[in-house]
Design a protein around this motif. Structure first.
Motif, PDB file in Angstrom:
ATOM      1  N   ALA A   1      -0.450  12.053   2.136  1.00  0.00           N
ATOM      2  CA  ALA A   1       0.784  11.971   2.827  1.00  0.00           C
ATOM      3  C   ALA A   1       0.423  10.939   4.168  1.00  0.00           C
ATOM      4  N   ILE A   2      -0.588  11.054   4.586  1.00  0.00           N
ATOM      5  CA  ILE A   2      -1.042  10.151   5.827  1.00  0.00           C
ATOM      6  C   ILE A   2      -1.115   8.902   5.455  1.00  0.00           C
ATOM      7  N   SER A   3      -2.071   8.460   4.282  1.00  0.00           N
ATOM      8  CA  SER A   3      -2.262   7.375   3.578  1.00  0.00           C
ATOM      9  C   SER A   3      -1.029   6.675   3.100  1.00  0.00           C
ATOM     10  N   GLY A   4      -0.283   7.455   2.343  1.00  0.00           N
ATOM     11  CA  GLY A   4       1.053   6.889   1.875  1.00  0.00           C
ATOM     12  C   GLY A   4       2.002   6.379   3.045  1.00  0.00           C
TER      13      GLY A   4
ATOM     14  N   THR B   1       1.321   5.212   6.070  1.00  0.00           N
ATOM     15  CA  THR B   1       0.561   4.271   6.582  1.00  0.00           C
ATOM     16  C   THR B   1       0.816   2.970   5.778  1.00  0.00           C
ATOM     17  N   ILE B   2       0.550   2.892   4.200  1.00  0.00           N
ATOM     18  CA  ILE B   2       0.833   2.214   3.572  1.00  0.00           C
ATOM     19  C   ILE B   2       2.349   1.620   3.475  1.00  0.00           C
ATOM     20  N   ARG B   3       3.193   2.641   3.544  1.00  0.00           N
ATOM     21  CA  ARG B   3       4.585   2.281   3.794  1.00  0.00           C
ATOM     22  C   ARG B   3       5.227   1.380   4.820  1.00  0.00           C
ATOM     23  N   LEU B   4       4.389   1.754   5.954  1.00  0.00           N
ATOM     24  CA  LEU B   4       4.467   0.891   7.172  1.00  0.00           C
ATOM     25  C   LEU B   4       3.864  -0.375   6.900  1.00  0.00           C
ATOM     26  N   GLN B   5       2.782  -0.822   5.921  1.00  0.00           N
ATOM     27  CA  GLN B   5       2.227  -1.896   5.770  1.00  0.00           C
ATOM     28  C   GLN B   5       3.366  -2.737   4.609  1.00  0.00           C
ATOM     29  N   ILE B   6       3.918  -1.839   4.007  1.00  0.00           N
ATOM     30  CA  ILE B   6       4.977  -2.516   2.787  1.00  0.00           C
ATOM     31  C   ILE B   6       6.173  -2.779   3.639  1.00  0.00           C
ATOM     32  N   ILE B   7       6.690  -2.026   4.525  1.00  0.00           N
ATOM     33  CA  ILE B   7       7.932  -2.540   5.308  1.00  0.00           C
ATOM     34  C   ILE B   7       7.704  -3.886   6.087  1.00  0.00           C
TER      35      ILE B   7
ATOM     36  N   PRO C   1      -4.159  -5.690  -2.220  1.00  0.00           N
ATOM     37  CA  PRO C   1      -4.551  -5.757  -0.939  1.00  0.00           C
ATOM     38  C   PRO C   1      -4.099  -4.149  -0.464  1.00  0.00           C
ATOM     39  N   PHE C   2      -3.038  -3.507  -0.635  1.00  0.00           N
ATOM     40  CA  PHE C   2      -2.709  -2.118  -0.197  1.00  0.00           C
ATOM     41  C   PHE C   2      -3.694  -1.078  -0.932  1.00  0.00           C
ATOM     42  N   LEU C   3      -4.257  -1.192  -2.079  1.00  0.00           N
ATOM     43  CA  LEU C   3      -5.263  -0.304  -2.399  1.00  0.00           C
ATOM     44  C   LEU C   3      -6.548  -0.529  -1.878  1.00  0.00           C
ATOM     45  N   TYR C   4      -6.970  -1.508  -1.485  1.00  0.00           N
ATOM     46  CA  TYR C   4      -8.163  -1.718  -0.715  1.00  0.00           C
ATOM     47  C   TYR C   4      -8.017  -1.160   0.603  1.00  0.00           C
ATOM     48  N   PHE C   5      -6.583  -1.470   1.160  1.00  0.00           N
ATOM     49  CA  PHE C   5      -6.432  -0.646   2.559  1.00  0.00           C
ATOM     50  C   PHE C   5      -6.404   0.755   2.420  1.00  0.00           C
ATOM     51  N   GLY C   6      -5.704   1.386   1.526  1.00  0.00           N
ATOM     52  CA  GLY C   6      -5.862   2.708   1.437  1.00  0.00           C
ATOM     53  C   GLY C   6      -7.461   3.388   1.094  1.00  0.00           C
TER      54      GLY C   6
ATOM     55  N   LEU D   1      -5.392   6.817  -3.985  1.00  0.00           N
ATOM     56  CA  LEU D   1      -4.508   7.268  -4.716  1.00  0.00           C
ATOM     57  C   LEU D   1      -3.105   7.330  -3.889  1.00  0.00           C
ATOM     58  N   GLY D   2      -3.174   7.463  -2.507  1.00  0.00           N
ATOM     59  CA  GLY D   2      -1.887   7.622  -1.532  1.00  0.00           C
ATOM     60  C   GLY D   2      -1.336   6.267  -1.671  1.00  0.00           C
ATOM     61  N   ALA D   3      -2.372   5.106  -1.622  1.00  0.00           N
ATOM     62  CA  ALA D   3      -1.692   3.640  -1.474  1.00  0.00           C
ATOM     63  C   ALA D   3      -1.127   3.353  -2.840  1.00  0.00           C
ATOM     64  N   TYR D   4      -1.611   3.786  -4.082  1.00  0.00           N
ATOM     65  CA  TYR D   4      -1.228   3.318  -5.191  1.00  0.00           C
ATOM     66  C   TYR D   4       0.358   4.054  -5.513  1.00  0.00           C
ATOM     67  N   MET D   5       0.323   5.447  -5.073  1.00  0.00           N
ATOM     68  CA  MET D   5       1.693   5.892  -5.220  1.00  0.00           C
ATOM     69  C   MET D   5       2.760   5.433  -4.221  1.00  0.00           C
ATOM     70  N   ALA D   6       2.196   4.966  -2.974  1.00  0.00           N
ATOM     71  CA  ALA D   6       3.342   4.423  -2.137  1.00  0.00           C
ATOM     72  C   ALA D   6       3.845   2.826  -2.532  1.00  0.00           C
TER      73      ALA D   6
END
Length: 303
Positions: A188-191, A193-199, A221-226, A286-291
């Motif tokens: 959830a934390i990783s997701g 954070t990635i959602r904020l990056q996506i926004i 890039p988001f997967l690497y970030f996560g 995995l959190g980044a991939y889902m987000a």
């Protein structure tokens, strides 16, 4: 091949620059991940130390037979003869009350206090090693020993070992449950954070889709970030656990010396540390991939 490597290198550089551009938010997120990972990891290390300490104890089951206070030397001699002919015994050792008091007072550092006692409070005892190791056979032997004359109490040390094994098993189950719960929290934390990056990069993602960018290219890039976020959080957890063990080790060693025992706490070795980092990085990925997958599905619906 060079193009593939260049894309990955650019994705990693983009990830690191994003972390550096928001240092306070990144540090808070990384420490939150590190703390979440350190809880089950620290409990696992403590349980592993407890298992090693329990495993270093004598494996041979012993039965202690305490004599009555009014038992005479003739009673002790009679028991010695009975033990010689009794089946199921591999070794018997007599511990007199004087020897027991001297040993205990020396270990506890109370020699002068023991010398001033008006009467020795300890009974004579026998230490018996049974031939059988299964619980039922030991219980039957203990029942047989209790029926002997001048026997006040019989204690079999297999009971505390069973209780210790049950407690360690319960502890492992609790650590597994805690690891699952905190693993979900890490996702959830990783997701989030990635959602904020996506926004912040939503318009860029839509433009990339319009010019033909693949989902894999957008995700990279988001997967690497996560993954990098999870790895750094795992390193923080490793450091927190190592620091905690280092702080506890002197106190545990001192406690062991008071009980005439040498106890050493061990922290994570390289193998377990690598496993921790791999799990942390995988959960972040995995959190980044889902987000990102959720966002790409939403963009696909719009178009």
């Amino acid at each position: 091949m060079m193009t593939w490597l260049m894309h990955h290198r650019r994705a990693i550089a983009t990830t690191l620059s994003q972390m550096v551009s928001t240092p306070v938010a990144s540090l808070f997120t990384l420490f939150a991940i590190g703390v979440a990972l350190s809880l089950p990891t620290g409990l696992y290390v403590l349980l592993d130390n407890a298992t090693q300490i329990a495993g270093s104890m004598p494996a041979q089951t012993e039965i202690t037979v305490f004599m009555r206070d009014d038992a005479s030397a003739d009673d002790i001699a009679a028991l010695r003869q009975q033990f010689k002919v009794m089946p199921g015994l591999t070794e018997t050792r007599f511990v007199s009350r004087q020897s027991a008091l001297q040993t205990i007072s020396k270990q506890m550092g109370m020699t002068e206090l023991a010398a001033g006692l008006p009467k020795n409070p300890l009974p004579d005892a026998w230490i018996i090693n049974p031939a059988a190791t299964d619980v039922d056979a030991i219980k039957r032997l203990a029942t047989q020993l209790r029926k002997l004359p001048q026997v006040a109490l019989v204690q079999a040390d297999h009971q505390w070992a069973q209780r210790l094994d049950a407690l360690l098993a319960l502890g492992r189950e609790m650590v597994s449950l805690l690891a699952i719960i905190l693993g979900i929290a890490l996702l959830a934390i990783s997701g989030n954070t990635i959602r904020l990056q996506i926004i912040t990069r939503h318009a860029e993602i839509e433009v990339s889709r319009l010019i033909g960018a693949t989902d894999r290219f957008i995700r990279r890039p988001f997967l690497y970030f996560g993954a990098i976020q999870g790895l750094i959080g795992g390193m923080i957890a490793w450091g927190v656990v190592s620091l905690g063990i280092a702080m506890l080790a002197p106190q545990v060693s001192t406690l062991g010396q008071l009980y005439a025992s040498h106890i050493t706490l061990y922290s994570l070795d390289l193998t377990h540390g690598a496993i921790l980092l791999a799990i942390a990085g995988s959960l972040g990925w995995l959190g980044a991939y889902m987000a990102v997958g959720r966002t790409l599905a939403q963009i696909e619906k719009k178009h």
